[in-house]
Design an enzyme around this catalytic site. Structure first.
Site, PDB file in Angstrom:
ATOM      1  N   LYS A   1       0.090   4.309   3.752  1.00 13.25           N
ATOM      2  CA  LYS A   1       0.572   5.943   3.482  1.00 13.25           C
ATOM      3  C   LYS A   1      -1.064   6.805   4.527  1.00 13.25           C
ATOM      4  O   LYS A   1      -1.631   5.982   4.342  1.00 13.25           O
ATOM      5  CB  LYS A   1       0.671   6.604   2.078  1.00 13.25           C
TER       6      LYS A   1
ATOM      7  N   SER B   1       9.353   4.585   4.736  1.00 11.98           N
ATOM      8  CA  SER B   1       8.339   5.934   4.990  1.00 11.98           C
ATOM      9  C   SER B   1       7.854   5.994   5.793  1.00 11.98           C
ATOM     10  O   SER B   1       6.835   7.424   5.091  1.00 11.98           O
ATOM     11  CB  SER B   1       7.526   5.786   3.678  1.00 11.98           C
TER      12      SER B   1
END
Length: 146
Positions: A101, A64
């Protein structure tokens, strides 16, 4: 996301490992002959870790964050003493799992942005979002090991 059980314990505080730091910089364009001498020795702990007592290491898992060059198996260096700011790469707990993230602070609350368009943006509840630290460096191995 990362596996919390792959935490590398900084409390063990191994002795510094000094490696030569060469005076010559390496251009990314045309080749240049290297100098025959080292400027000094380089302790990676000193170079990469500012707050030793609040720094820990993790291994990344998944894809990701690949668009910023963070790949599955890369080593993350995380500092818990830093206050997370807009655009920082952070370690957070979301829905009972840890994730890495980019943190975006928006008028509507925090947003956790993956750096791969194949993954959805996460809009966590601001009251329950727990941030465990700011990723200050990551070590990417360019040669895969078996």
């Amino acid at each position: 996301m990362f596996n919390a059980f792959e935490l590398i314990n900084p409390a063990s505080n191994p002795p510094p490992r000094f490696r030569p730091l060469f005076l010559e910089r390496v251009p990314c364009g045309f080749p240049s002959p290297c100098q025959d001498y080292a400027e000094q020795e380089l302790d990676l702990n000193e170079h990469l870790i500012t707050h030793r007592a609040s720094t820990f290491f993790l291994r990344a898992q998944g894809s990701s964050m690949q668009d910023i060059g963070l790949y599955d198996g890369d080593l993350l260096i995380v500092d818990r003493s830093l206050k997370p700011e807009h655009s920082d790469i952070i370690i957070a707990e979301v829905y009972g799992e840890f994730t890495v993230k980019r943190l975006l602070i928006t008028p509507d609350g925090p947003v956790l942005q993956p750096m791969n368009p194949a993954y959805p943006v996460i809009k966590p509840d601001p009251d329950s979002l727990q941030i465990f630290g700011v990723v200050i460096h990551f070590v990417h191995t360019t040669r895969r090991r078996n």
